[in-house]
Design an enzyme around this catalytic site. Structure first.
Site, PDB file in Angstrom:
ATOM      1  N   ARG A 142       6.865   2.216   4.400  1.00 48.52           N
ATOM      2  CA  ARG A 142       7.676   1.597   3.353  1.00 48.52           C
ATOM      3  C   ARG A 142       9.154   1.833   3.636  1.00 48.52           C
ATOM      4  O   ARG A 142       9.995   0.996   3.327  1.00 48.52           O
ATOM      5  CB  ARG A 142       7.297   2.166   1.990  1.00 48.52           C
ATOM      6  CG  ARG A 142       5.909   1.771   1.563  1.00 48.52           C
ATOM      7  CD  ARG A 142       5.630   2.220   0.147  1.00 48.52           C
ATOM      8  NE  ARG A 142       4.284   1.846  -0.273  1.00 48.52           N
ATOM      9  CZ  ARG A 142       3.249   2.658  -0.179  1.00 48.52           C
ATOM     10  NH1 ARG A 142       3.378   3.865   0.306  1.00 48.52           N
ATOM     11  NH2 ARG A 142       2.057   2.266  -0.592  1.00 48.52           N
ATOM     12  N   ASP A 186      -0.252   4.694  -7.343  1.00 48.25           N
ATOM     13  CA  ASP A 186      -0.899   5.818  -6.667  1.00 48.25           C
ATOM     14  C   ASP A 186      -1.695   6.647  -7.687  1.00 48.25           C
ATOM     15  O   ASP A 186      -2.789   7.132  -7.394  1.00 48.25           O
ATOM     16  CB  ASP A 186       0.162   6.708  -6.005  1.00 48.25           C
ATOM     17  CG  ASP A 186       1.201   5.870  -5.289  1.00 48.25           C
ATOM     18  OD1 ASP A 186       1.238   5.852  -4.063  1.00 48.25           O
ATOM     19  OD2 ASP A 186       1.977   5.186  -5.998  1.00 48.25           O
ATOM     20  N   ARG A 221      -4.854   4.878  -8.388  1.00 49.20           N
ATOM     21  CA  ARG A 221      -5.791   5.044  -7.263  1.00 49.20           C
ATOM     22  C   ARG A 221      -6.417   6.438  -7.292  1.00 49.20           C
ATOM     23  O   ARG A 221      -7.620   6.599  -7.077  1.00 49.20           O
ATOM     24  CB  ARG A 221      -5.049   4.843  -5.932  1.00 49.20           C
ATOM     25  CG  ARG A 221      -4.680   3.399  -5.697  1.00 49.20           C
ATOM     26  CD  ARG A 221      -3.726   3.232  -4.522  1.00 49.20           C
ATOM     27  NE  ARG A 221      -3.560   1.816  -4.201  1.00 49.20           N
ATOM     28  CZ  ARG A 221      -2.512   1.313  -3.559  1.00 49.20           C
ATOM     29  NH1 ARG A 221      -1.530   2.106  -3.171  1.00 49.20           N
ATOM     30  NH2 ARG A 221      -2.445   0.026  -3.307  1.00 49.20           N
ATOM     31  N   HIS A 228       6.811   7.023  -3.974  1.00 45.70           N
ATOM     32  CA  HIS A 228       5.675   6.114  -3.789  1.00 45.70           C
ATOM     33  C   HIS A 228       5.595   5.897  -2.279  1.00 45.70           C
ATOM     34  O   HIS A 228       6.250   5.018  -1.732  1.00 45.70           O
ATOM     35  CB  HIS A 228       5.925   4.791  -4.529  1.00 45.70           C
ATOM     36  CG  HIS A 228       4.961   3.692  -4.154  1.00 45.70           C
ATOM     37  ND1 HIS A 228       3.602   3.806  -4.292  1.00 45.70           N
ATOM     38  CD2 HIS A 228       5.173   2.459  -3.621  1.00 45.70           C
ATOM     39  CE1 HIS A 228       3.024   2.696  -3.883  1.00 45.70           C
ATOM     40  NE2 HIS A 228       3.949   1.861  -3.461  1.00 45.70           N
TER      41      HIS A 228
HETATM   42  N1  LIG Z   1       5.595  -0.918  -5.786  1.00 50.01           N
HETATM   43  C1  LIG Z   1       4.339  -1.108  -5.381  1.00 50.01           C
HETATM   44  O1  LIG Z   1       3.452  -0.343  -5.742  1.00 50.01           O
HETATM   45  C2  LIG Z   1       4.056  -2.272  -4.474  1.00 50.01           C
HETATM   46  C3  LIG Z   1       2.743  -2.671  -4.188  1.00 50.01           C
HETATM   47  C4  LIG Z   1       2.546  -3.773  -3.365  1.00 50.01           C
HETATM   48  C5  LIG Z   1       3.638  -4.430  -2.814  1.00 50.01           C
HETATM   49  N2  LIG Z   1       4.902  -3.995  -3.103  1.00 50.01           N
HETATM   50  C6  LIG Z   1       6.106  -4.611  -2.543  1.00 50.01           C
HETATM   51  O2  LIG Z   1       6.431  -5.786  -3.275  1.00 50.01           O
HETATM   52  C7  LIG Z   1       7.228  -6.631  -2.449  1.00 50.01           C
HETATM   53  C8  LIG Z   1       6.666  -8.036  -2.483  1.00 50.01           C
HETATM   54  O3  LIG Z   1       5.394  -8.052  -1.846  1.00 50.01           O
HETATM   55  P1  LIG Z   1       4.581  -9.421  -1.762  1.00 50.01           P
HETATM   56  O4  LIG Z   1       3.268  -9.116  -1.120  1.00 50.01           O
HETATM   57  O5  LIG Z   1       4.628 -10.128  -3.080  1.00 50.01           O
HETATM   58  O6  LIG Z   1       5.502 -10.215  -0.715  1.00 50.01           O
HETATM   59  P2  LIG Z   1       5.592 -11.788  -0.541  1.00 50.01           P
HETATM   60  O7  LIG Z   1       6.179 -12.027   0.794  1.00 50.01           O
HETATM   61  O8  LIG Z   1       4.283 -12.427  -0.874  1.00 50.01           O
HETATM   62  O9  LIG Z   1       6.635 -12.225  -1.667  1.00 50.01           O
HETATM   63  C9  LIG Z   1       7.985 -11.913  -1.624  1.00 50.01           C
HETATM   64  C10 LIG Z   1       8.742 -13.048  -2.258  1.00 50.01           C
HETATM   65  O10 LIG Z   1      10.113 -12.679  -2.345  1.00 50.01           O
HETATM   66  C11 LIG Z   1      10.860 -13.857  -2.145  1.00 50.01           C
HETATM   67  N3  LIG Z   1      12.232 -13.540  -1.782  1.00 50.01           N
HETATM   68  C12 LIG Z   1      12.718 -13.059  -0.606  1.00 50.01           C
HETATM   69  N4  LIG Z   1      14.052 -12.946  -0.658  1.00 50.01           N
HETATM   70  C13 LIG Z   1      14.427 -13.325  -1.901  1.00 50.01           C
HETATM   71  C14 LIG Z   1      15.687 -13.430  -2.556  1.00 50.01           C
HETATM   72  N5  LIG Z   1      16.830 -13.108  -1.939  1.00 50.01           N
HETATM   73  N6  LIG Z   1      15.698 -13.880  -3.820  1.00 50.01           N
HETATM   74  C15 LIG Z   1      14.541 -14.227  -4.453  1.00 50.01           C
HETATM   75  N7  LIG Z   1      13.327 -14.158  -3.878  1.00 50.01           N
HETATM   76  C16 LIG Z   1      13.274 -13.716  -2.616  1.00 50.01           C
HETATM   77  C17 LIG Z   1      10.106 -14.587  -1.036  1.00 50.01           C
HETATM   78  O11 LIG Z   1      10.473 -15.968  -0.966  1.00 50.01           O
HETATM   79  C18 LIG Z   1       8.654 -14.364  -1.472  1.00 50.01           C
HETATM   80  O12 LIG Z   1       8.176 -15.398  -2.311  1.00 50.01           O
HETATM   81  C19 LIG Z   1       7.210  -5.985  -1.055  1.00 50.01           C
HETATM   82  O13 LIG Z   1       8.382  -5.227  -0.869  1.00 50.01           O
HETATM   83  C20 LIG Z   1       6.004  -5.073  -1.105  1.00 50.01           C
HETATM   84  O14 LIG Z   1       6.081  -3.994  -0.189  1.00 50.01           O
HETATM   85  C21 LIG Z   1       5.119  -2.944  -3.925  1.00 50.01           C
END
Ligand SMILES: NC(=O)c1ccc[n+]([C@@H]2O[C@H](COP(=O)([O-])OP(=O)(O)OC[C@H]3O[C@@H](n4cnc5c(N)ncnc54)[C@H](O)[C@@H]3O)[C@@H](O)[C@H]2O)c1
Length: 320
Positions: free
Chosen positions: A93, A153, A156, A180
């Protein structure tokens, strides 16, 4: 008297990929919001998600859903940010940090400018570093900038413990604190079922306390994202449900204790970093971070986790 024109409850979602869109779907099913505005740099994606979600409304709750721009964040009680690059197989991450911090420099000032009174809820990884980044870039009070942190987490962990001990996960009270990510810390000393510590629970139920099994449960918890990403490319259902739980605590002013990330000050000597601890969440965001009586190993683990996060923050040079 019945209020026939109650105030709309708006939630904005910035970044409607896997996580953002799944959260928006869960929010629609919950009926908690009356307005859901979707923003994405890929405008067509936001429009497509809005159309699909609107076609869900006849099965759910009257809700206004549209693909908007930053002016539509005005008046949102909560803006969830799930925009950014996702974790690639083998990528930590923390590897993501620079890419996503640059994206936050575009998004956060816009949201804060149009919605200075709302709460920012960050999901993008690395979530603790980006929660701190969002706090700095937004100029909002720290209690209104929350990261989903270890809510996932912790879920989980509780699930895996529940499988081991044969009880409902909701009856397992246990927290993961800190980052995280790889340096997160399980709070074994306070984990309990019905107020009984886990070894005591085992003694009463003749199941034998198995230290190695507990360690394995923690490793499975910590590494779950890697295992899921290897298999299906991304994780989104559980984090979306966690985001929903946080949003529910805010919108319904529930004062719920949740493991979320927020600015930590003077906690076992830790200050000036966002990480997760059990936190009372209500209408105002972070009402208070609970002071846990941790074991010496847990304190040491938490301090190390804070160090890992601070080292990353230093690379971002947010003050400059
Ligand atoms: N916090 C958690 O527990 C957790 C869990 C899973 C995923 N995540 C994180 O969430 C984030 C998103 O994951 P995902 O699988 O949905 O990714 P994804 O690629 O499916 O979606 C990301 C979206 O962000 C958009 N985007 C990118 N730049 C942008 C901007 N400047 N303005 C507006 N939109 C923008 C993209 O067009 C895309 O639609 C990742 O960083 C991932 O690691 C966090």
């Amino acid at each position: 008297m019945i209020d026939v024109h109650p105030r709309p409850i708006r939630v904005a979602v910035v970044g409607v990929g896997n996580v953002g869109a799944t959260f928006a779907y869960a929010l629609l099913l919950s009926g908690l919001a009356t307005e859901i505005v979707l923003l994405d740099v890929n405008r067509a994606r936001a429009e497509g998600e809005a159309m699909d979600l609107n076609h869900t409304v006849p099965f759910t709750h009257p809700t206004r859903i549209w693909a908007g721009d930053y002016t539509d964040c005005a008046g949102a009680a909560v803006t969830v940010i799930a925009a950014g690059a996702a974790q690639k197989p083998g990528e930590t991450r923390l590897d993501l940090v620079k890419k996503n911090a640059a994206i936050f420099r575009q998004i956060v000032p816009e949201v804060a400018c149009h919605n200075p009174d709302g709460i920012l809820l960050i999901a993008t990884n690395p979530v603790d570093v980006l929660t701190y980044t969002a706090w700095k870039l937004s100029g909002l009070p720290a209690q209104r900038v929350i990261g989903s942190g270890t809510i996932l987490d912790t879920a989980r962990f509780r699930y895996l413990l529940s499988q081991h001990f044969g009880v409902d996960p909701r009856s397992v009270h246990a927290h993961i604190i800190g980052e995280h990510g790889d340096s997160e810390v399980p709070v074994w000393s306070l984990a309990n079922i019905a107020g009984m510590g886990l070894s005591r629970f085992c003694a009463q139920h003749g199941c034998g306390f198995d230290r190695a099994a507990m360690d394995d449960i923690f490793y499975q918890t910590r590494d779950a994202a890697y295992h899921i990403i290897e298999r299906k490319g991304a994780t989104y259902y559980a984090v979306a449900a966690g985001l929903m739980r946080i949003v529910e605590a805010i919108l319904r002013d529930q004062s719920t204790v949740l493991s979320v990330s927020s600015l930590i000050e003077d906690y076992y000597g830790i200050s000036g970093v966002c990480l997760s601890l059990p936190t009372v969440v209500d209408r105002g965001g972070v009402e208070r971070v609970l002071r846990l009586e941790l074991s010496p190993e847990e304190i040491e683990g938490l301090r190390q986790s804070a160090q890992v996060l601070k080292a990353t923050l230093a690379q971002l040079r947010l003050e400059g």
